[in-house]
Design a protein around this motif. Structure first.
Motif, mmCIF file in Angstrom:
data_model
loop_
_atom_site.group_PDB
_atom_site.id
_atom_site.type_symbol
_atom_site.label_atom_id
_atom_site.label_comp_id
_atom_site.label_asym_id
_atom_site.label_seq_id
_atom_site.Cartn_x
_atom_site.Cartn_y
_atom_site.Cartn_z
ATOM 1 N N ARG A 305 93.548 -21.855 -80.255
ATOM 2 C CA ARG A 305 92.691 -20.672 -80.415
ATOM 3 C C ARG A 305 92.851 -19.712 -79.220
ATOM 4 O O ARG A 305 92.886 -18.500 -79.405
ATOM 5 N N ARG A 306 92.936 -20.289 -78.040
ATOM 6 C CA ARG A 306 93.132 -19.449 -76.857
ATOM 7 C C ARG A 306 94.482 -18.745 -76.908
ATOM 8 O O ARG A 306 94.602 -17.567 -76.547
ATOM 9 N N MET A 307 95.518 -19.434 -77.378
ATOM 10 C CA MET A 307 96.832 -18.817 -77.493
ATOM 11 C C MET A 307 96.834 -17.712 -78.546
ATOM 12 O O MET A 307 97.474 -16.670 -78.366
ATOM 13 N N ILE A 308 96.105 -17.942 -79.657
ATOM 14 C CA ILE A 308 95.998 -16.898 -80.680
ATOM 15 C C ILE A 308 95.285 -15.677 -80.117
ATOM 16 O O ILE A 308 95.687 -14.532 -80.359
ATOM 17 N N GLN A 309 94.227 -15.924 -79.346
ATOM 18 C CA GLN A 309 93.503 -14.813 -78.732
ATOM 19 C C GLN A 309 94.389 -14.060 -77.743
ATOM 20 O O GLN A 309 94.396 -12.826 -77.695
ATOM 21 N N LEU A 310 95.170 -14.822 -76.950
ATOM 22 C CA LEU A 310 96.069 -14.197 -75.975
ATOM 23 C C LEU A 310 97.140 -13.372 -76.675
ATOM 24 O O LEU A 310 97.404 -12.222 -76.276
ATOM 25 N N SER A 311 97.749 -13.926 -77.727
ATOM 26 C CA SER A 311 98.796 -13.187 -78.431
ATOM 27 C C SER A 311 98.221 -11.939 -79.094
ATOM 28 O O SER A 311 98.865 -10.886 -79.142
ATOM 29 N N GLY A 312 96.988 -12.045 -79.587
ATOM 30 C CA GLY A 312 96.348 -10.866 -80.174
ATOM 31 C C GLY A 312 96.093 -9.784 -79.130
ATOM 32 O O GLY A 312 96.310 -8.589 -79.395
ATOM 33 N N SER A 313 95.666 -10.191 -77.935
ATOM 34 C CA SER A 313 95.436 -9.211 -76.859
ATOM 35 C C SER A 313 96.732 -8.561 -76.419
ATOM 36 O O SER A 313 96.799 -7.338 -76.214
ATOM 37 N N LEU A 314 97.779 -9.384 -76.287
ATOM 38 C CA LEU A 314 99.073 -8.836 -75.887
ATOM 39 C C LEU A 314 99.607 -7.869 -76.936
ATOM 40 O O LEU A 314 100.177 -6.819 -76.603
ATOM 41 N N LEU A 315 99.415 -8.228 -78.218
ATOM 42 C CA LEU A 315 99.882 -7.352 -79.285
ATOM 43 C C LEU A 315 99.105 -6.032 -79.289
ATOM 44 O O LEU A 315 99.681 -4.949 -79.489
ATOM 45 N N THR A 316 97.815 -6.101 -79.018
ATOM 46 C CA THR A 316 96.992 -4.878 -78.948
ATOM 47 C C THR A 316 97.477 -3.966 -77.835
ATOM 48 O O THR A 316 97.637 -2.750 -78.025
ATOM 49 N N LEU A 317 97.718 -4.541 -76.646
ATOM 50 C CA LEU A 317 98.175 -3.725 -75.516
ATOM 51 C C LEU A 317 99.577 -3.187 -75.750
ATOM 52 O O LEU A 317 99.884 -2.052 -75.374
ATOM 53 N N ALA A 318 100.439 -4.007 -76.368
ATOM 54 C CA ALA A 318 101.799 -3.534 -76.633
ATOM 55 C C ALA A 318 101.779 -2.369 -77.627
ATOM 56 O O ALA A 318 102.517 -1.390 -77.461
ATOM 57 N N ARG A 319 100.936 -2.446 -78.643
ATOM 58 C CA ARG A 319 100.841 -1.344 -79.599
ATOM 59 C C ARG A 319 100.241 -0.102 -78.943
ATOM 60 O O ARG A 319 100.631 1.032 -79.263
ATOM 61 N N SER A 320 99.275 -0.313 -78.047
ATOM 62 C CA SER A 320 98.693 0.846 -77.354
ATOM 63 C C SER A 320 99.728 1.526 -76.464
ATOM 64 O O SER A 320 99.753 2.753 -76.341
ATOM 65 N N ASP A 321 100.605 0.733 -75.848
ATOM 66 C CA ASP A 321 101.654 1.310 -75.005
ATOM 67 C C ASP A 321 102.652 2.117 -75.832
ATOM 68 O O ASP A 321 103.160 3.148 -75.380
ATOM 69 N N SER A 322 102.947 1.621 -77.004
ATOM 70 C CA SER A 322 103.940 2.305 -77.830
ATOM 71 C C SER A 322 103.360 3.502 -78.560
ATOM 72 O O SER A 322 104.103 4.329 -79.092
ATOM 73 N N GLY A 323 102.026 3.601 -78.594
ATOM 74 C CA GLY A 323 101.393 4.724 -79.279
ATOM 75 C C GLY A 323 101.325 4.551 -80.782
ATOM 76 O O GLY A 323 101.045 5.505 -81.501
ATOM 77 N N HIS A 324 101.575 3.338 -81.282
ATOM 78 C CA HIS A 324 101.575 3.107 -82.729
ATOM 79 C C HIS A 324 100.214 2.667 -83.260
ATOM 80 O O HIS A 324 100.043 2.549 -84.467
ATOM 81 N N SER A 325 99.269 2.385 -82.371
ATOM 82 C CA SER A 325 97.965 1.915 -82.811
ATOM 83 C C SER A 325 97.076 3.113 -83.114
ATOM 84 O O SER A 325 96.674 3.854 -82.230
ATOM 85 N N GLU A 326 96.777 3.333 -84.379
ATOM 86 C CA GLU A 326 96.000 4.490 -84.799
ATOM 87 C C GLU A 326 94.515 4.157 -84.805
ATOM 88 O O GLU A 326 94.108 3.028 -85.092
ATOM 89 N N LEU A 327 93.692 5.150 -84.504
ATOM 90 C CA LEU A 327 92.248 4.994 -84.590
ATOM 91 C C LEU A 327 91.765 5.498 -85.948
ATOM 92 O O LEU A 327 92.216 6.530 -86.438
ATOM 93 N N ASN A 328 90.819 4.772 -86.507
ATOM 94 C CA ASN A 328 90.188 5.175 -87.755
ATOM 95 C C ASN A 328 88.872 5.853 -87.403
ATOM 96 O O ASN A 328 87.808 5.211 -87.323
#
Length: 483
Positions: A305-328
């Motif tokens: 569960r901790r690894m899933i949480q970590l991978s989710g956080s890393l994926l969120t930050l990576a998408r924010s860096d790339s500018g692909h994460s859109e806000l609704n």
């Protein structure tokens, strides 16, 4: 266009900016500043050397000429009077003291006050300047090592060197009545003349430096303009050099970001499979009947569960860096969402006997244009951190405040009575993977990514986040969000 649409478009534009672009831009600006200072320093050194050279040639060199001319005249007069004293003294004075050279004027003031001048227009100009200086109470030099600069209006000639072979007669001089007085500047030195201990008068030699001064100041203006132009070019080329220096850094960062995003994405599937497998394994009777096996399975489940949480956080930050994460973005009542978030965090607080407080003005409006899921994630991160770092029996408070002055918006404050953050660590708490590595926090779970995500969510909505903390007394995180 409605105000909400404008805010929505603005927030989307802010989202396209990578948060880490600020770091690269700051680095590029720092490199530009350093390169510019180096180039400008060399340019300034060149300007100083050129200024000194021009000053010597146009300003200081005429001063040397005046002193040398005076010394030659006095030396010639005294030396010939010692060798041959039969000739008339007046002839010697006229020949050695009143004989004009190029751009030079000569004036002899006798003890009686009578003024004798040389034959050139420069001598007439010198006489005019001396008379004005004496009338104004200006002290004239009385030693050949001294000099002053006199300015005024007098008859002067264009600075053209005469033919060396032409005979120097009084017919060459021009009548001052035929010329119009012009502004003039002359360097003047003086020396008393004696004959057998008796004063003959005071000789003054002056050189017209009007053209030299004009040339000097004109050149200084051009030099100043050229300096400013080259400073601008230095900044431009420094910016270009800094941009080139940033290319490998940006490429390396982009590779790292892509790897993080790909790795986080690829890890989610096998981790989910492992979690499902462990859930299935826990249903087996053999595992439930064996305490050791049950403990191992539970530990494995918790780590996954901790690894899933970590991978989710890393994926969120990576998408924010790339500018692909859109806000609704939509209009939402923030007080209702905050209340729901407080309820979801309450079991964690009750487990540590921590009191939760939720405060807001029921008469105020807390409706903002936001991505409600991201705002809820922001509140969970802040409240979870507050509960995590507050000892048992402490307190955590969530406060909403309306910003009445422009720009309008909402303040979200999360206060706790926890262990606090040292002053030297406060500027870094929003950095990725940064944790205050103290003995009292080593056992607290986390990877130092939560506050980084909180800052990204805040900045993506056009807001700001800051922290105030006193070690041992608690911390307050303040989020400012625009309407």
């Amino acid at each position: 266009m409605q105000e909400g649409s404008v805010i929505k478009w603005t927030n989307k534009w802010l989202l396209r900016r990578r948060p880490n672009d600020n770091i690269f831009k700051q680095t590029q600006r720092s490199l530009t500043w350093k390169y510019s200072m180096i180039l400008i320093a060399f340019l300034l050194l060149f300007v100083i050397i050129l200024y000194a050279l021009l000053y010597y040639l146009l300003i200081f060199s005429p001063t040397i000429d005046v002193h040398e001319t005076m010394e030659q005249k006095i030396h010639g007069l005294m030396q010939d009077r010692e060798d041959d004293s039969d000739d008339s003294l007046d002839e010697y004075i006229e020949y050695y003291t009143l004989y004009d050279t190029y751009a030079m004027g000569n004036v002899l003031i006798e003890p009686s006050g009578e003024i004798k001048t040389g034959t050139s227009i420069y001598s007439a100009s010198l006489k005019t300047l001396i008379q004005k200086a004496r009338a104004n109470g200006i002290t004239l030099p009385v030693n050949r090592s001294q000099h002053i600069v006199l300015e005024g209006s007098a008859i002067r000639l264009p600075e053209q060197r005469p033919d060396k072979d032409a005979p120097k007669t009084k017919q060459q001089s021009l009548s001052k009545n035929a010329l119009t007085p012009q502004p003039i500047r002359m360097i003047i030195t003086g020396e008393p003349i004696y004959n057998k201990g008796q004063p003959i008068g005071t000789l003054y030699v002056g050189k017209d430096v009007t053209g030299s001064y004009h040339q000097f100041f004109n050149l200084m203006m051009w030099l100043g303009a050229a300096f400013l132009l080259f400073c601008a070019l230095a900044v431009y080329f420094s910016y270009r050099m800094a941009a080139k220096a940033m290319v490998p850094i940006l490429a390396s960062y982009e590779q790292q970001r892509k790897f993080t995003a790909d790795a986080s994405h690829e890890l989610r599937t096998p981790l989910s499979v492992l979690l499902s497998s462990i859930d299935t394994l826990q249903m087996e009777d053999s595992v439930e009947q064996n305490p050791f096996a049950a403990k191992v399975v539970n530990n494995m489940k918790e780590e996954i569960r901790r690894m899933i949480q970590l991978s989710g956080s890393l994926l969120t930050l990576a998408r924010s860096d790339s500018g692909h994460s859109e806000l609704n973005l939509h209009e939402h009542r923030l007080e209702a969402e905050a209340a729901r978030t407080m309820e979801s965090i309450r079991p964690l607080a009750e487990a540590k006997d921590i009191q939760l407080h939720y405060e807001y003005d029921p008469h105020a409006s807390f409706t903002i244009c936001c991505d409600v899921e991201r705002i809820r994630q922001l509140l969970i991160i802040l409240l979870d951190n507050a509960v995590k770092y507050t000892p048992e029996g402490g307190q955590v408070a969530l406060t909403l405040e309306s910003i009445h002055e422009k720009p309008h918006g909402v303040l979200i404050k999360v206060r706790d009575t926890g262990i606090g953050i040292p002053t030297e660590d406060q500027p870094h708490v929003f950095d990725r993977f940064y944790r205050v590595d103290k003995s009292r926090t080593r056992q607290i779970e986390g990877y130092g990514l939560g506050l980084s995500i909180a800052r990204w969510i805040t900045e993506a909505h056009g807001g700001s986040i800051q922290v105030e903390s006193v070690l041992g007394e608690g911390s307050t995180f303040t989020v400012r969000l625009p309407e």
